[in-house]
Enzyme design. Structure first.
Site, PDB file in Angstrom:
ATOM      1  N   LYS A   1       0.826  -1.213   0.000  1.00 22.19           N
ATOM      2  CA  LYS A   1       0.000   0.000   0.000  1.00 22.19           C
ATOM      3  C   LYS A   1       0.857   1.260   0.000  1.00 22.19           C
ATOM      4  CE  LYS A   1      -4.433  -1.588   1.587  1.00 22.19           C
ATOM      5  NZ  LYS A   1      -5.509  -1.472   2.569  1.00 22.19           N
TER       6      LYS A   1
ATOM      7  N   LYS B   1      -5.182 -12.005  -7.888  1.00 17.43           N
ATOM      8  CA  LYS B   1      -6.404 -12.250  -7.106  1.00 17.43           C
ATOM      9  C   LYS B   1      -7.474 -11.213  -7.468  1.00 17.43           C
ATOM     10  CE  LYS B   1      -6.605  -9.699  -2.880  1.00 17.43           C
ATOM     11  NZ  LYS B   1      -7.409  -9.629  -1.734  1.00 17.43           N
TER      12      LYS B   1
ATOM     13  N   LYS C   1     -10.853  -5.246  -5.691  1.00 20.99           N
ATOM     14  CA  LYS C   1     -11.470  -3.974  -6.056  1.00 20.99           C
ATOM     15  C   LYS C   1     -10.505  -3.110  -6.836  1.00 20.99           C
ATOM     16  CE  LYS C   1     -12.893  -4.013  -1.921  1.00 20.99           C
ATOM     17  NZ  LYS C   1     -13.608  -4.167  -0.667  1.00 20.99           N
TER      18      LYS C   1
HETATM   19  P1  ADP Z   1     -10.221  -6.336  -1.798  1.00 19.20           P
HETATM   20  O1  ADP Z   1      -8.949  -7.154  -1.826  1.00 19.20           O
HETATM   21  O2  ADP Z   1     -11.013  -6.502  -3.048  1.00 19.20           O
HETATM   22  O3  ADP Z   1      -9.970  -4.896  -1.442  1.00 19.20           O
HETATM   23  P2  ADP Z   1     -11.007  -6.691   0.969  1.00 19.20           P
HETATM   24  O4  ADP Z   1      -9.565  -6.487   1.296  1.00 19.20           O
HETATM   25  O5  ADP Z   1     -11.987  -5.663   1.399  1.00 19.20           O
HETATM   26  O6  ADP Z   1     -11.105  -6.936  -0.621  1.00 19.20           O
HETATM   27  O7  ADP Z   1     -11.437  -8.098   1.512  1.00 19.20           O
HETATM   28  C1  ADP Z   1     -12.560  -8.448   2.297  1.00 19.20           C
HETATM   29  C2  ADP Z   1     -12.523  -9.918   2.636  1.00 19.20           C
HETATM   30  O8  ADP Z   1     -12.570 -10.709   1.441  1.00 19.20           O
HETATM   31  C3  ADP Z   1     -11.216 -10.352   3.346  1.00 19.20           C
HETATM   32  O9  ADP Z   1     -11.497 -11.361   4.291  1.00 19.20           O
HETATM   33  C4  ADP Z   1     -10.368 -10.880   2.230  1.00 19.20           C
HETATM   34  O10 ADP Z   1      -9.394 -11.789   2.681  1.00 19.20           O
HETATM   35  C5  ADP Z   1     -11.415 -11.536   1.320  1.00 19.20           C
HETATM   36  N1  ADP Z   1     -11.000 -11.508  -0.095  1.00 19.20           N
HETATM   37  C6  ADP Z   1     -10.794 -10.415  -0.863  1.00 19.20           C
HETATM   38  N2  ADP Z   1     -10.447 -10.745  -2.122  1.00 19.20           N
HETATM   39  C7  ADP Z   1     -10.418 -12.106  -2.149  1.00 19.20           C
HETATM   40  C8  ADP Z   1     -10.122 -13.075  -3.177  1.00 19.20           C
HETATM   41  N3  ADP Z   1      -9.797 -12.713  -4.416  1.00 19.20           N
HETATM   42  N4  ADP Z   1     -10.182 -14.372  -2.851  1.00 19.20           N
HETATM   43  C9  ADP Z   1     -10.511 -14.761  -1.612  1.00 19.20           C
HETATM   44  N5  ADP Z   1     -10.818 -13.908  -0.601  1.00 19.20           N
HETATM   45  C10 ADP Z   1     -10.769 -12.599  -0.851  1.00 19.20           C
END
Ligand code: ADP
Ligand code: TRP
Length: 329
Positions: A111, A191, A194
Protein backbone atom coordinates in the site's frame (compact mmCIF):
# COMPACT_ATOMS: atom_id res chain seq x y z
CA UNK A 1 -19.32 -20.39 22.70
CA UNK A 2 -16.04 -19.12 21.26
CA UNK A 3 -15.89 -15.56 19.98
CA UNK A 4 -15.65 -15.03 16.22
CA UNK A 5 -14.51 -11.67 14.95
CA UNK A 6 -13.98 -10.46 11.42
CA UNK A 7 -13.87 -7.16 9.57
CA UNK A 8 -14.35 -5.75 6.12
CA UNK A 9 -13.59 -2.32 4.69
CA UNK A 10 -16.52 -0.20 3.45
CA UNK A 11 -15.10 0.18 -0.03
CA UNK A 12 -18.27 0.43 -2.04
CA UNK A 13 -18.62 -2.92 -3.67
CA UNK A 14 -18.69 -6.60 -2.88
CA UNK A 15 -17.22 -8.95 -5.46
CA UNK A 16 -17.49 -12.71 -5.81
CA UNK A 17 -13.92 -13.03 -4.45
CA UNK A 18 -15.09 -11.44 -1.19
CA UNK A 19 -18.19 -13.62 -1.17
CA UNK A 20 -16.77 -17.04 -2.02
CA UNK A 21 -13.42 -16.35 -0.34
CA UNK A 22 -14.80 -15.05 2.94
CA UNK A 23 -18.40 -13.89 3.41
CA UNK A 24 -20.13 -17.16 2.46
CA UNK A 25 -18.12 -18.83 5.18
CA UNK A 26 -19.09 -16.14 7.71
CA UNK A 27 -22.74 -16.86 6.89
CA UNK A 28 -22.26 -20.63 7.23
CA UNK A 29 -20.54 -20.54 10.62
CA UNK A 30 -22.03 -17.43 12.25
CA UNK A 31 -24.31 -19.44 14.55
CA UNK A 32 -21.52 -21.68 15.85
CA UNK A 33 -19.91 -18.75 17.66
CA UNK A 34 -20.68 -15.47 19.38
CA UNK A 35 -20.13 -13.56 16.15
CA UNK A 36 -18.99 -10.00 15.55
CA UNK A 37 -18.64 -8.56 12.06
CA UNK A 38 -17.17 -5.11 11.83
CA UNK A 39 -17.34 -2.54 9.04
CA UNK A 40 -13.87 -1.08 9.49
CA UNK A 41 -14.15 2.58 8.52
CA UNK A 42 -11.13 3.57 10.64
CA UNK A 43 -9.05 1.22 8.51
CA UNK A 44 -10.53 2.60 5.30
CA UNK A 45 -9.42 6.17 6.05
CA UNK A 46 -5.74 5.19 5.91
CA UNK A 47 -5.92 5.84 2.17
CA UNK A 48 -7.35 8.95 0.48
CA UNK A 49 -11.14 8.87 0.07
CA UNK A 50 -14.20 11.07 -0.53
CA UNK A 51 -16.31 11.77 2.58
CA UNK A 52 -19.59 11.68 0.66
CA UNK A 53 -18.68 8.31 -0.85
CA UNK A 54 -17.66 6.91 2.53
CA UNK A 55 -21.03 7.80 4.08
CA UNK A 56 -22.82 5.84 1.37
CA UNK A 57 -20.37 2.95 1.34
CA UNK A 58 -20.67 2.22 5.05
CA UNK A 59 -24.42 1.73 4.82
CA UNK A 60 -24.17 -0.10 1.50
CA UNK A 61 -21.73 -2.56 3.05
CA UNK A 62 -24.18 -3.28 5.86
CA UNK A 63 -26.99 -3.86 3.34
CA UNK A 64 -24.72 -6.06 1.24
CA UNK A 65 -23.66 -8.22 4.17
CA UNK A 66 -27.22 -8.70 5.34
CA UNK A 67 -28.22 -9.55 1.77
CA UNK A 68 -25.50 -12.22 1.73
CA UNK A 69 -27.16 -13.86 4.72
CA UNK A 70 -25.60 -12.34 7.84
CA UNK A 71 -28.28 -12.83 10.50
CA UNK A 72 -29.69 -9.45 11.48
CA UNK A 73 -31.16 -10.90 14.68
CA UNK A 74 -28.18 -12.81 16.04
CA UNK A 75 -24.88 -11.66 14.55
CA UNK A 76 -23.42 -8.41 15.86
CA UNK A 77 -22.72 -6.41 12.70
CA UNK A 78 -21.48 -2.92 13.57
CA UNK A 79 -19.45 0.09 12.50
CA UNK A 80 -15.94 0.30 13.94
CA UNK A 81 -15.81 4.07 14.58
CA UNK A 82 -18.97 3.82 16.71
CA UNK A 83 -16.96 2.01 19.38
CA UNK A 84 -14.12 4.04 20.98
CA UNK A 85 -12.54 0.96 22.60
CA UNK A 86 -10.90 -0.04 19.28
CA UNK A 87 -8.87 3.17 19.10
CA UNK A 88 -8.07 3.12 22.83
CA UNK A 89 -6.71 -0.40 22.70
CA UNK A 90 -4.74 0.49 19.56
CA UNK A 91 -2.83 3.12 21.51
CA UNK A 92 -2.07 0.67 24.27
CA UNK A 93 -0.96 -2.02 21.79
CA UNK A 94 1.27 0.53 20.04
CA UNK A 95 3.40 0.56 23.16
CA UNK A 96 4.11 -3.19 23.01
CA UNK A 97 4.71 -3.29 19.23
CA UNK A 98 8.22 -3.07 17.75
CA UNK A 99 8.35 -0.64 14.83
CA UNK A 100 10.28 -3.14 12.71
CA UNK A 101 7.39 -5.65 12.80
CA UNK A 102 5.07 -3.12 11.21
CA UNK A 103 7.56 -2.04 8.56
CA UNK A 104 7.88 -5.65 7.47
CA UNK A 105 4.16 -6.27 6.86
CA UNK A 106 3.45 -7.19 3.23
CA UNK A 107 0.25 -5.16 2.96
CA UNK A 108 1.96 -2.05 4.33
CA UNK A 109 4.76 -2.35 1.81
CA UNK A 110 2.27 -2.83 -1.06
CA UNK A 111 0.00 0.00 0.00
CA UNK A 112 2.89 2.36 0.68
CA UNK A 113 4.07 1.73 -2.89
CA UNK A 114 0.57 2.31 -4.32
CA UNK A 115 -0.03 5.49 -2.29
CA UNK A 116 3.38 7.15 -2.32
CA UNK A 117 1.86 10.60 -1.76
CA UNK A 118 0.13 9.53 1.43
CA UNK A 119 2.20 7.09 3.47
CA UNK A 120 0.67 8.14 6.79
CA UNK A 121 1.25 6.72 10.26
CA UNK A 122 -2.21 5.14 10.17
CA UNK A 123 -1.21 3.00 7.21
CA UNK A 124 1.75 1.67 9.16
CA UNK A 125 -0.34 1.19 12.30
CA UNK A 126 -3.14 -0.58 10.41
CA UNK A 127 -2.30 -4.07 11.78
CA UNK A 128 -2.28 -2.77 15.36
CA UNK A 129 -5.82 -1.43 14.94
CA UNK A 130 -6.78 -4.79 13.44
CA UNK A 131 -5.33 -6.59 16.47
CA UNK A 132 -7.28 -4.24 18.76
CA UNK A 133 -10.50 -4.93 16.78
CA UNK A 134 -10.22 -8.63 17.44
CA UNK A 135 -8.85 -8.59 20.96
CA UNK A 136 -11.13 -5.94 22.47
CA UNK A 137 -13.81 -8.67 22.15
CA UNK A 138 -11.31 -11.41 23.07
CA UNK A 139 -11.86 -12.88 19.62
CA UNK A 140 -10.40 -16.32 19.03
CA UNK A 141 -11.54 -17.31 15.58
CA UNK A 142 -10.97 -14.91 12.69
CA UNK A 143 -12.37 -16.07 9.33
CA UNK A 144 -10.58 -14.21 6.50
CA UNK A 145 -9.08 -14.68 3.06
CA UNK A 146 -5.48 -15.74 2.63
CA UNK A 147 -4.20 -12.16 2.25
CA UNK A 148 -5.05 -11.45 5.90
CA UNK A 149 -3.21 -14.35 7.52
CA UNK A 150 -0.10 -12.28 8.25
CA UNK A 151 -2.21 -9.70 10.07
CA UNK A 152 -3.89 -12.34 12.22
CA UNK A 153 -0.52 -13.86 13.16
CA UNK A 154 0.62 -10.38 14.07
CA UNK A 155 -2.44 -9.97 16.32
CA UNK A 156 -1.50 -13.20 18.07
CA UNK A 157 2.01 -11.83 18.68
CA UNK A 158 0.54 -8.65 20.14
CA UNK A 159 -1.65 -10.68 22.52
CA UNK A 160 1.34 -12.76 23.60
CA UNK A 161 3.55 -9.73 24.17
CA UNK A 162 0.84 -8.00 26.19
CA UNK A 163 0.19 -11.13 28.26
CA UNK A 164 3.88 -11.62 29.03
CA UNK A 165 4.28 -8.05 30.16
CA UNK A 166 1.01 -7.44 32.01
CA UNK A 167 -0.40 -10.87 32.84
CA UNK A 168 -2.77 -13.15 31.00
CA UNK A 169 -5.48 -10.96 29.48
CA UNK A 170 -6.02 -11.93 25.84
CA UNK A 171 -6.63 -15.24 24.06
CA UNK A 172 -4.46 -16.21 21.10
CA UNK A 173 -6.52 -15.70 17.98
CA UNK A 174 -6.35 -17.82 14.87
CA UNK A 175 -7.18 -17.26 11.20
CA UNK A 176 -9.81 -19.54 9.73
CA UNK A 177 -9.47 -20.04 5.97
CA UNK A 178 -12.06 -21.37 3.55
CA UNK A 179 -11.38 -24.10 1.03
CA UNK A 180 -11.20 -21.29 -1.55
CA UNK A 181 -9.06 -18.67 0.18
CA UNK A 182 -7.81 -17.01 -3.02
CA UNK A 183 -10.18 -16.40 -5.92
CA UNK A 184 -8.50 -15.26 -9.13
CA UNK A 185 -9.77 -12.27 -11.05
CA UNK A 186 -11.19 -12.23 -14.59
CA UNK A 187 -7.70 -11.52 -15.94
CA UNK A 188 -6.60 -14.90 -14.57
CA UNK A 189 -3.29 -13.39 -13.41
CA UNK A 190 -3.91 -11.99 -9.96
CA UNK A 191 -6.40 -12.25 -7.11
CA UNK A 192 -9.81 -10.73 -7.69
CA UNK A 193 -9.65 -7.29 -6.12
CA UNK A 194 -11.47 -3.97 -6.06
CA UNK A 195 -8.31 -2.13 -6.92
CA UNK A 196 -7.57 -4.28 -9.98
CA UNK A 197 -10.92 -3.90 -11.76
CA UNK A 198 -10.87 -7.66 -12.52
CA UNK A 199 -13.99 -8.48 -10.58
CA UNK A 200 -17.65 -9.53 -10.86
CA UNK A 201 -19.78 -7.80 -8.22
CA UNK A 202 -22.61 -9.50 -6.34
CA UNK A 203 -25.17 -7.03 -7.62
CA UNK A 204 -24.58 -6.99 -11.37
CA UNK A 205 -27.26 -8.22 -13.75
CA UNK A 206 -26.84 -11.41 -15.75
CA UNK A 207 -26.29 -9.33 -18.90
CA UNK A 208 -23.58 -7.21 -17.27
CA UNK A 209 -21.80 -10.28 -15.97
CA UNK A 210 -21.97 -11.96 -19.37
CA UNK A 211 -20.33 -8.93 -20.94
CA UNK A 212 -17.34 -9.49 -18.66
CA UNK A 213 -17.29 -13.29 -18.69
CA UNK A 214 -17.67 -13.66 -22.45
CA UNK A 215 -14.36 -11.88 -23.06
CA UNK A 216 -12.53 -13.28 -20.01
CA UNK A 217 -9.36 -15.31 -20.45
CA UNK A 218 -9.48 -19.13 -20.56
CA UNK A 219 -6.75 -21.76 -20.96
CA UNK A 220 -4.43 -20.18 -23.57
CA UNK A 221 -3.96 -23.63 -25.17
CA UNK A 222 -7.55 -23.51 -26.45
CA UNK A 223 -7.07 -21.20 -29.41
CA UNK A 224 -9.71 -23.00 -31.49
CA UNK A 225 -12.85 -24.89 -30.49
CA UNK A 226 -11.15 -28.17 -31.47
CA UNK A 227 -8.08 -27.61 -29.24
CA UNK A 228 -8.06 -29.66 -26.04
CA UNK A 229 -7.45 -27.79 -22.78
CA UNK A 230 -6.41 -28.25 -19.17
CA UNK A 231 -9.15 -27.13 -16.75
CA UNK A 232 -6.62 -26.54 -13.98
CA UNK A 233 -5.01 -23.88 -16.14
CA UNK A 234 -8.30 -22.16 -16.88
CA UNK A 235 -9.48 -19.09 -15.08
CA UNK A 236 -13.16 -19.81 -15.77
CA UNK A 237 -12.82 -23.36 -14.46
CA UNK A 238 -11.37 -22.00 -11.22
CA UNK A 239 -14.59 -20.02 -10.82
CA UNK A 240 -16.79 -22.96 -11.90
CA UNK A 241 -15.52 -24.77 -8.81
CA UNK A 242 -17.27 -22.15 -6.67
CA UNK A 243 -20.75 -22.59 -8.08
CA UNK A 244 -21.03 -25.82 -10.06
CA UNK A 245 -22.02 -29.11 -8.40
CA UNK A 246 -19.29 -31.83 -8.40
CA UNK A 247 -20.85 -34.16 -10.96
CA UNK A 248 -21.42 -31.41 -13.49
CA UNK A 249 -17.94 -30.08 -12.76
CA UNK A 250 -16.42 -33.43 -13.72
CA UNK A 251 -18.35 -33.43 -17.00
CA UNK A 252 -17.06 -29.96 -17.77
CA UNK A 253 -13.47 -30.89 -16.94
CA UNK A 254 -13.66 -33.95 -19.20
CA UNK A 255 -15.32 -31.88 -21.92
CA UNK A 256 -12.46 -29.38 -21.75
CA UNK A 257 -9.73 -32.04 -21.84
CA UNK A 258 -11.28 -33.74 -24.88
CA UNK A 259 -12.44 -30.57 -26.63
CA UNK A 260 -15.96 -31.98 -26.25
CA UNK A 261 -17.18 -28.62 -24.97
CA UNK A 262 -16.20 -25.16 -26.18
CA UNK A 263 -15.14 -22.26 -23.97
CA UNK A 264 -18.28 -20.28 -24.77
CA UNK A 265 -20.55 -23.20 -23.76
CA UNK A 266 -18.50 -23.65 -20.61
CA UNK A 267 -18.84 -19.95 -19.81
CA UNK A 268 -22.63 -20.11 -20.33
CA UNK A 269 -22.97 -22.95 -17.82
CA UNK A 270 -20.80 -21.00 -15.39
CA UNK A 271 -22.99 -17.92 -15.78
CA UNK A 272 -26.19 -19.91 -15.15
CA UNK A 273 -24.78 -21.48 -12.02
CA UNK A 274 -23.34 -18.22 -10.75
CA UNK A 275 -26.75 -16.57 -11.13
CA UNK A 276 -28.29 -19.39 -9.05
CA UNK A 277 -26.03 -18.25 -6.20
CA UNK A 278 -26.46 -14.52 -6.83
CA UNK A 279 -30.24 -14.36 -7.49
CA UNK A 280 -31.30 -14.88 -3.85
CA UNK A 281 -28.68 -12.37 -2.67
CA UNK A 282 -29.90 -9.78 -5.17
CA UNK A 283 -33.50 -10.52 -4.16
CA UNK A 284 -32.73 -10.00 -0.45
CA UNK A 285 -30.83 -6.82 -1.26
CA UNK A 286 -33.94 -5.41 -2.95
CA UNK A 287 -36.11 -6.32 0.04
CA UNK A 288 -33.67 -4.76 2.52
CA UNK A 289 -33.36 -1.58 0.47
CA UNK A 290 -36.97 -0.97 1.46
CA UNK A 291 -36.23 -1.59 5.14
CA UNK A 292 -33.46 0.92 5.68
CA UNK A 293 -34.79 1.93 9.10
CA UNK A 294 -34.54 -1.69 10.31
CA UNK A 295 -30.91 -1.89 9.19
CA UNK A 296 -30.04 1.44 10.84
CA UNK A 297 -31.65 0.33 14.08
CA UNK A 298 -29.73 -2.95 14.09
CA UNK A 299 -26.44 -1.12 13.54
CA UNK A 300 -27.19 1.33 16.36
CA UNK A 301 -28.19 -1.39 18.82
CA UNK A 302 -25.18 -3.51 17.92
CA UNK A 303 -22.79 -0.58 18.40
CA UNK A 304 -24.27 0.04 21.87
CA UNK A 305 -23.71 -3.62 22.76
CA UNK A 306 -20.13 -3.46 21.46
CA UNK A 307 -19.38 -0.32 23.49
CA UNK A 308 -20.38 -2.24 26.58
CA UNK A 309 -18.31 -5.36 25.82
CA UNK A 310 -15.26 -3.38 24.63
CA UNK A 311 -15.55 -1.04 27.61
CA UNK A 312 -15.29 -3.99 29.99
CA UNK A 313 -12.11 -5.20 28.29
CA UNK A 314 -10.57 -1.73 28.46
CA UNK A 315 -11.24 -1.56 32.21
CA UNK A 316 -9.57 -4.96 32.71
CA UNK A 317 -6.60 -3.94 30.54
CA UNK A 318 -6.08 -0.68 32.39
CA UNK A 319 -6.29 -2.46 35.70
CA UNK A 320 -3.65 -4.99 34.62
CA UNK A 321 -1.40 -2.17 33.43
CA UNK A 322 -1.65 -0.15 36.61
CA UNK A 323 -3.53 2.64 34.87
CA UNK A 324 -6.48 2.71 37.24
CA UNK A 325 -6.06 5.45 39.87
CA UNK A 326 -5.48 3.93 43.33
CA UNK A 327 -8.57 5.62 44.78
CA UNK A 328 -10.72 3.65 42.34
CA UNK A 329 -9.36 0.21 43.16
P1 ADP B 1 -10.22 -6.34 -1.80
O1 ADP B 1 -8.95 -7.15 -1.83
O2 ADP B 1 -11.01 -6.50 -3.05
O3 ADP B 1 -9.97 -4.90 -1.44
P2 ADP B 1 -11.01 -6.69 0.97
O4 ADP B 1 -9.56 -6.49 1.30
O5 ADP B 1 -11.99 -5.66 1.40
O6 ADP B 1 -11.10 -6.94 -0.62
O7 ADP B 1 -11.44 -8.10 1.51
C1 ADP B 1 -12.56 -8.45 2.30
C2 ADP B 1 -12.52 -9.92 2.64
O8 ADP B 1 -12.57 -10.71 1.44
C3 ADP B 1 -11.22 -10.35 3.35
O9 ADP B 1 -11.50 -11.36 4.29
C4 ADP B 1 -10.37 -10.88 2.23
O10 ADP B 1 -9.39 -11.79 2.68
C5 ADP B 1 -11.42 -11.54 1.32
N1 ADP B 1 -11.00 -11.51 -0.10
C6 ADP B 1 -10.79 -10.41 -0.86
N2 ADP B 1 -10.45 -10.75 -2.12
C7 ADP B 1 -10.42 -12.11 -2.15
C8 ADP B 1 -10.12 -13.07 -3.18
N3 ADP B 1 -9.80 -12.71 -4.42
N4 ADP B 1 -10.18 -14.37 -2.85
C9 ADP B 1 -10.51 -14.76 -1.61
N5 ADP B 1 -10.82 -13.91 -0.60
C10 ADP B 1 -10.77 -12.60 -0.85
N1 TRP C 1 -7.73 -5.79 7.16
C1 TRP C 1 -8.90 -6.54 6.81
C2 TRP C 1 -9.08 -6.54 5.27
O1 TRP C 1 -8.56 -5.67 4.60
C3 TRP C 1 -10.14 -5.98 7.46
C4 TRP C 1 -10.10 -6.08 8.95
C5 TRP C 1 -9.98 -5.06 9.85
C6 TRP C 1 -10.21 -7.28 9.74
N2 TRP C 1 -10.02 -5.53 11.13
C7 TRP C 1 -10.16 -6.87 11.10
C8 TRP C 1 -10.34 -8.62 9.41
C9 TRP C 1 -10.20 -7.81 12.15
C10 TRP C 1 -10.38 -9.55 10.46
C11 TRP C 1 -10.31 -9.14 11.80
O2 TRP C 1 -9.75 -7.38 4.74
Amino acid sequence: MKVLFTGIQPTGLLHIGNYFGAIRNWVDIQHDYTSYICIVDYHAITILYESEEMKKNIFEMALGLYACGIDIERTTLFIQSEVPGHAELTWIFNTVTPLGDLERMTQFKDKAKQNRANVNVGLLDYPVLQAADILVYKGEVVPVGEDQVQHIEFARDVARRFNVRYGNTFPECEALLTSTPRILGLDGDSKMSKSKGNYITLFESKEEIWRKVSIAKTDPARMRRSDAGTPEKCNIYSMHILVTPDKRLEEIATGCRTAGIGCIDCKRIFLDNLMKALDPIQERYKELSNQRERVREALDNNAAHCRKVAGETIIEVKRNMGLTPVWKI
